[in-house]
Scaffold this active site. Structure first.
Site, mmCIF file in Angstrom:
data_model
loop_
_atom_site.group_PDB
_atom_site.id
_atom_site.type_symbol
_atom_site.label_atom_id
_atom_site.label_comp_id
_atom_site.label_asym_id
_atom_site.label_seq_id
_atom_site.Cartn_x
_atom_site.Cartn_y
_atom_site.Cartn_z
ATOM 1 N N CYS A 114 0.808 -1.222 0.000
ATOM 2 C CA CYS A 114 0.000 0.000 0.000
ATOM 3 C C CYS A 114 0.842 1.274 0.000
ATOM 4 C CB CYS A 114 -0.957 -0.007 1.190
ATOM 5 S SG CYS A 114 -2.062 -1.408 1.134
ATOM 6 N N HIS A 254 -3.037 6.964 2.234
ATOM 7 C CA HIS A 254 -3.512 5.620 1.934
ATOM 8 C C HIS A 254 -4.577 5.299 2.983
ATOM 9 C CE1 HIS A 254 -4.127 1.521 1.206
ATOM 10 N NE2 HIS A 254 -3.749 1.197 2.429
ATOM 11 N N ASN A 284 -10.513 -0.190 0.750
ATOM 12 C CA ASN A 284 -9.050 -0.132 0.685
ATOM 13 C C ASN A 284 -8.622 -0.637 -0.694
ATOM 14 O OD1 ASN A 284 -6.305 -0.597 0.856
ATOM 15 N ND2 ASN A 284 -6.371 -1.627 2.837
#
Ligand code: UT7
Length: 330
Positions: A114, A254, A284
């Site tokens: 990520c 993020h 996500n």
């Protein structure tokens, strides 16, 4: 010598049309809409259906990026694709994008989970600063639903699919990426991983049976690391640039869990209203989260706005980037 900084000059994104709502998940696992919203902030996610890989979304994003900037794909000097869900191990997804758009430049994938998009921006920034590259594309793209276990209620509620891309070009007036701090702690391999499918643990019927080819995390531990490490790194970055939290116009993080973001906001002293949030409607999306946010908020960013980008992911990897915005979107 002329100082060159790498400036974002265009952003684009692509999300698939199909949605996976909390109500849909209630039919798959023992969960509720209320639990998911309260514990994560997620209401729905986009999912890429069928036998399509991450590259299909990345190609759409880069096509749109070129149209917005008014350039042909052939003018691009380098393509970096941050993904942990490549179409296949090799050739890399960046190569597939280049093939589809007839780009023949240097291109490669970058695997930093990520945090991958921030790693990609930092590398691209140095390509631009070298003076040898004038137009570098950084893609963040993931089909997280391809590695999600839809029998595990603790993780299947989290993920969505999407792709975002930015174009970086040289700026000679000090606008663009100004400072970056990226970090790693390899011990994180114990709490966040997809075990099977590489050279150490090739796919076997047994490993498939045990779902080792799918995403696994120790959620509570990852949560604590995400809050403390991102806050600490972001504070270091702000301090060394003599910036107070309140001077930052937008935080582009993020997003794995809205509660993580709220905690980080308090620790870095930046009001939560300045956080660009897409987890509620996209979930996500791993490497894609930050460029998708830039894409959705582009019209609110004005020249010289100060942006703080933050990320945390498997590795463990995490980091923060300080940049100033370069243009007013039409
Ligand atoms: O992007 C990569 C990095 N990833 C992250 O940063 C993710 C970090 N972790 C998290 O976001 C959170 O830990 C989760 C969202 C994964 C889980 O939330 P939590 O508040 O940490 O829940 P928990 O794992 O501590 O579980 C609390 C309770 C448990 O029940 P008991 O043992 O207290 O009876 C779980 O079994 O909630 C239960 N639970 C659920 N209940 C309803 C876990 N998942 C669900 C669910 N629906 N989907």
């Amino acid at each position: 010598m002329i100082d060159i900084s790498a400036c974002i000059t265009a952003v684009a994104g692509y999300v698939p049309p199909d949605k996976l709502t909390n109500a849909d998940l209630e039919t798959l696992v023992n969960t509720t809409h209320e639990w998911i919203v309260e514990r994560t902030g997620i209401h729905e996610r986009r999912i890429l259906k069928g036998e399509k890989g991450t590259s299909t979304m990345a190609i759409e994003a880069v096509k749109c990026l070129c149209e917005k900037r008014g350039i042909t794909p052939q003018e691009i000097d380098a393509v970096i694709c941050a993904t942990i869900t490549p179409d296949m191990l090799f050739p890399c997804t960046a190569n597939l994008v280049c093939d589809a758009l007839q780009i023949s430049s240097l291109s490669f994938d970058l695997l930093a989970a990520c945090t991958g998009f921030l790693y990609g921006l930092e590398i691209a920034s140095n390509f631009i600063k070298s003076g040898n590259y004038k137009k570098v594309v950084v893609i963040g793209a993931d089909k997280m639903t391809s590695i999600t276990d839809y029998e595990d209620r603790t993780s299947c509620i989290l993920f969505g699919d999407g792709a975002g891309a930015v174009l970086l070009e040289p700026n000679y007036e000090g606008v663009g990426i100004l400072d970056t701090l990226l970090q790693t702690d390899g011990k994180g391999k114990e709490i966040l991983y997809k075990k099977a499918g590489g050279s150490a643990f090739p796919i076997t019927p047994q490993r498939l049976e045990q779902k080792e080819h799918l995403f696994h995390q120790e959620g509570r531990q990852v949560y604590k690391h995400a809050v403390s490490r991102v806050s600490s790194t972001a504070n270091t970055l702000l301090t060394r640039n003599q910036l107070k939290g309140e001077e930052i116009d937008f935080v582009v993080p993020h997003q794995a869990n809205e509660r993580i973001l709220a905690s980080i906001g308090k620790r870095i002293n930046i009001p939560y209203e300045r956080f660009t949030i897409n987890i509620d409607h996209f979930g996500n999306t791993a490497g894609a989260t930050i460029p998708l946010c830039l894409w959705e908020w582009e019209k609110q960013f004005k020249p010289h706005h100060k942006l703080l980008l933050t990320a945390f992911g498997a590795g463990l990897t995490w980091g923060a980037m300080y940049l100033t915005w370069g243009y007013a979107a039409i």
